[in-house]
Scaffold this motif. Structure first.
Motif, short mmCIF file in Angstrom:
data_model
loop_
_atom_site.label_atom_id
_atom_site.label_comp_id
_atom_site.label_asym_id
_atom_site.label_seq_id
_atom_site.Cartn_x
_atom_site.Cartn_y
_atom_site.Cartn_z
N LEU A 153 0.75 -1.21 -0.15
CA LEU A 153 0.03 -0.17 -0.07
C LEU A 153 0.93 1.14 -0.12
CD1 LEU A 153 -2.84 -0.86 2.31
CD2 LEU A 153 -2.94 -0.95 -0.04
N ALA A 154 2.14 1.31 0.67
CA ALA A 154 3.05 2.32 0.59
C ALA A 154 3.31 2.50 -0.83
CB ALA A 154 4.18 2.00 1.59
N TRP A 155 3.91 1.48 -1.30
CA TRP A 155 4.08 1.65 -2.82
C TRP A 155 3.04 2.08 -3.81
CZ3 TRP A 155 2.33 -0.62 -7.42
CH2 TRP A 155 3.40 -0.61 -8.73
N ALA A 156 1.88 1.74 -3.66
CA ALA A 156 0.66 2.20 -4.37
C ALA A 156 0.32 3.59 -4.10
CB ALA A 156 -0.59 1.33 -3.98
N ALA A 157 0.72 4.02 -2.89
CA ALA A 157 0.31 5.49 -2.36
C ALA A 157 1.05 6.53 -3.46
CB ALA A 157 0.83 6.01 -1.14
N ALA A 158 2.29 5.99 -3.93
CA ALA A 158 3.08 6.84 -4.78
C ALA A 158 2.59 7.15 -6.19
CB ALA A 158 4.46 6.35 -4.84
N GLY A 159 1.68 5.88 -6.58
CA GLY A 159 1.33 5.80 -7.90
C GLY A 159 -0.16 6.25 -8.04
N THR A 160 -0.94 6.81 -6.87
CA THR A 160 -2.30 7.12 -7.08
C THR A 160 -2.47 8.45 -6.23
OG1 THR A 160 -2.48 5.64 -5.12
CG2 THR A 160 -3.11 4.59 -6.97
N THR A 161 -3.58 8.95 -6.69
CA THR A 161 -3.99 10.35 -6.01
C THR A 161 -5.41 10.22 -5.41
OG1 THR A 161 -4.92 11.03 -8.19
CG2 THR A 161 -2.40 11.68 -7.77
N THR A 162 -6.36 9.54 -6.08
CA THR A 162 -7.62 9.73 -5.61
C THR A 162 -8.23 8.11 -4.71
OG1 THR A 162 -8.79 8.76 -7.43
CG2 THR A 162 -8.47 11.35 -7.15
N LEU A 163 -7.59 7.24 -4.98
CA LEU A 163 -7.83 5.83 -4.72
C LEU A 163 -7.71 5.53 -3.19
CD1 LEU A 163 -9.23 3.28 -6.36
CD2 LEU A 163 -6.79 2.34 -6.11
N LEU A 179 3.22 -1.34 14.56
CA LEU A 179 2.23 -1.36 13.72
C LEU A 179 1.77 0.14 13.53
CD1 LEU A 179 0.62 -2.78 11.62
CD2 LEU A 179 -0.87 -3.37 13.45
N ALA A 180 1.54 0.72 14.54
CA ALA A 180 1.10 2.00 14.65
C ALA A 180 1.85 2.95 13.95
CB ALA A 180 0.94 2.77 15.96
N ALA A 181 3.14 2.90 13.91
CA ALA A 181 4.22 3.79 13.09
C ALA A 181 3.92 3.29 11.81
CB ALA A 181 5.63 3.48 13.68
N THR A 182 3.76 2.13 11.19
CA THR A 182 3.69 1.80 9.98
C THR A 182 2.19 2.21 9.27
OG1 THR A 182 4.83 -0.27 10.44
CG2 THR A 182 3.61 -0.13 8.24
N VAL A 183 1.18 2.33 10.16
CA VAL A 183 -0.02 2.89 9.66
C VAL A 183 0.00 4.03 9.47
CG1 VAL A 183 -2.35 3.39 10.53
CG2 VAL A 183 -1.36 1.13 10.73
N THR A 184 0.79 4.99 10.38
CA THR A 184 0.85 6.44 10.42
C THR A 184 1.84 7.03 9.03
OG1 THR A 184 0.84 6.84 12.78
CG2 THR A 184 2.12 8.39 11.45
N ARG A 215 0.42 9.02 5.85
CA ARG A 215 1.01 10.16 5.34
C ARG A 215 1.45 9.94 4.09
NH1 ARG A 215 2.08 13.67 9.38
NH2 ARG A 215 3.44 14.74 8.26
N LEU A 216 1.97 8.96 3.81
CA LEU A 216 2.56 8.70 2.22
C LEU A 216 1.45 9.02 1.35
CD1 LEU A 216 4.90 5.96 2.67
CD2 LEU A 216 5.55 8.24 2.08
N SER A 217 -0.04 8.57 1.71
CA SER A 217 -1.20 8.72 0.97
C SER A 217 -1.93 10.13 0.89
CB SER A 217 -1.99 7.49 1.09
OG SER A 217 -2.56 7.41 2.27
N HIS A 218 -1.13 10.68 1.99
CA HIS A 218 -1.93 12.09 2.08
C HIS A 218 -3.38 11.79 2.73
CE1 HIS A 218 1.45 14.28 0.42
NE2 HIS A 218 1.25 13.61 -0.66
N ILE A 239 5.98 10.10 20.72
CA ILE A 239 5.68 9.42 19.25
C ILE A 239 5.31 10.59 18.56
CG2 ILE A 239 4.09 8.02 18.41
CD1 ILE A 239 3.84 6.34 20.93
N SER A 240 6.05 10.55 17.39
CA SER A 240 5.65 11.28 16.19
C SER A 240 6.47 10.72 14.91
CB SER A 240 6.32 12.95 16.34
OG SER A 240 7.78 12.69 16.42
N PRO A 241 5.64 11.07 13.96
CA PRO A 241 4.63 11.80 13.66
C PRO A 241 3.40 11.19 13.74
CG PRO A 241 5.42 11.12 11.35
CD PRO A 241 6.27 10.44 12.43
N LYS A 242 2.13 11.92 13.60
CA LYS A 242 1.00 11.29 13.63
C LYS A 242 0.05 11.20 12.40
CE LYS A 242 1.34 12.06 18.12
NZ LYS A 242 1.25 11.09 19.16
N PRO A 243 -0.95 10.47 12.21
CA PRO A 243 -1.40 10.09 10.98
C PRO A 243 -2.17 11.59 10.40
CG PRO A 243 -2.12 8.41 12.41
CD PRO A 243 -1.44 9.52 13.25
N VAL A 244 -2.42 11.58 9.06
CA VAL A 244 -3.00 12.59 8.61
C VAL A 244 -4.48 12.68 8.78
CG1 VAL A 244 -3.74 13.79 6.57
CG2 VAL A 244 -1.60 12.84 6.69
#
Length: 308
Positions: A54-64, A81-86, A90-93, A154-159
């Motif tokens: 999903l992190a890889w997919a975030a770089a190639g998508t904008t609305t999905l 896991l919380a850090a990974t989710v964050t 963030r990578l997917s905005h 703990i930082s950063p936080k999710p968008v």
């Protein structure tokens, strides 16, 4: 109604980055709300890990929107896991949807160092700790049965605030009550029948009322394994072959898919909608990326227009 599509995660001899990138781009062009993956950390099927993909997919998508249903979070360290989710959020905005579940009796808990006698308690506490990590507090203190955290920065936080939407997978009454208590939405398993999903939705609505939760804001979805083919018999063979790649010889799995001609698939999906689904996660079970791409095109052109 909202419609999402599964993101192919079978990996063969080499990762087809260009093929998957065009698949995701096309999913956005076709108007799908989200693309979802599943987690299968161990097993014979060569599935790529969901959060990393999903992190890889975030770089190639904008609305999905990018979802996983479900992470067996009892098998993960909650702070990691919380850090990974964050990171993925963030990578997917702010486009991540997180599905969670504690797992069940068939899980290989010992392989992950998890005590099978306490995995549900550990799961619930872990989710509470993750929410604390995502909170606005810059430093976190948490005293639980399994974990002790004191004044931890703990930082950063999710968008997405207070955190990405948490979708629960559940069937049993206690699990559904837990979903309402701790979650934001419900995703019926692809491995459950439409009839079982309908029962779960009824129980979910009862639990929402009993816990005084707003049913209008608690979204209900279901993953549906399917194949569209002009030959109904061939469609059935194809969808079952795909399910065996995912679940092996798991009893009862032959009863869960929708398959056949476009009219057959429309009829099957309408039954899922009538059972209470507000989001359909359409999951073709093709043998490769090209088959899944063909299925996505047919669903968008020949099935979804008849449902809306």
């Amino acid at each position: 109604m909202k419609y999402s599509i599964s993101i192919p995660q079978l990996d063969g001899d080499s990762f087809d980055a260009d093929g998957l990138r065009t698949y995701l781009t096309r999913a956005e062009e076709l108007g799908f709300e989200g693309g979802w993956k599943m987690e299968q950390a161990i097993g014979p099927t060569p599935f790529l890990a969901p959060m990393e993909l999903l992190a890889w997919a975030a770089a190639g998508t904008t609305t999905l929107r990018l979802g996983v249903a479900v992470m067996i979070t009892s098998l993960h360290d909650p702070l990691q896991l919380a850090a990974t989710v964050t990171a993925v959020d963030r990578l997917s905005h702010g486009r991540l949807d997180l599905g969670v579940a504690p797992g069940g009796g068939r899980r290989k808990f010992e392989a992950f160092g998890v005590d099978p006698a306490t995995f549900i308690s550990s799961f619930t506490e872990g989710l509470q700790l993750m929410k604390a990590a995502w909170s606005d507090e810059p430093r976190v203190t948490f005293h639980g049965r399994f974990r002790e955290v004191d004044d931890l920065p703990i930082s950063p936080k999710p968008v997405q605030r207070p955190h990405p939407p948490i979708w629960f997978g559940a069937n049993a009454a206690a699990a559904i009550a837990r979903a309402v208590r701790h979650g934001d939405a419900f995703m019926g398993a692809g491995s459950s029948t439409t009839e079982a999903f309908a029962t779960a939705v009824q129980n979910l609505r009862t639990e929402l009322a009993e816990q005084n939760k707003d049913a209008a804001t608690f979204r209900i979805g279901k993953r549906v394994y399917l194949i569209v083919d002009d030959d109904a018999d061939r469609a059935r063979e194809r969808v079952l072959a795909g399910l065996r790649r995912i679940y092996g010889s798991m009893p009862g799995v032959d009863a869960v898919p929708v398959s056949g001609t476009p009219a057959d698939v429309v009829r099957g999906l309408r039954e899922v909608i009538d059972a209470g689904a507000q989001t359909l996660l359409l999951n073709p079970t093709g043998a490769n990326l090209a088959e899944d791409r063909e299925q996505m095109e047919r669903l968008a052109a020949e099935v979804i227009p008849q449902l809306t």
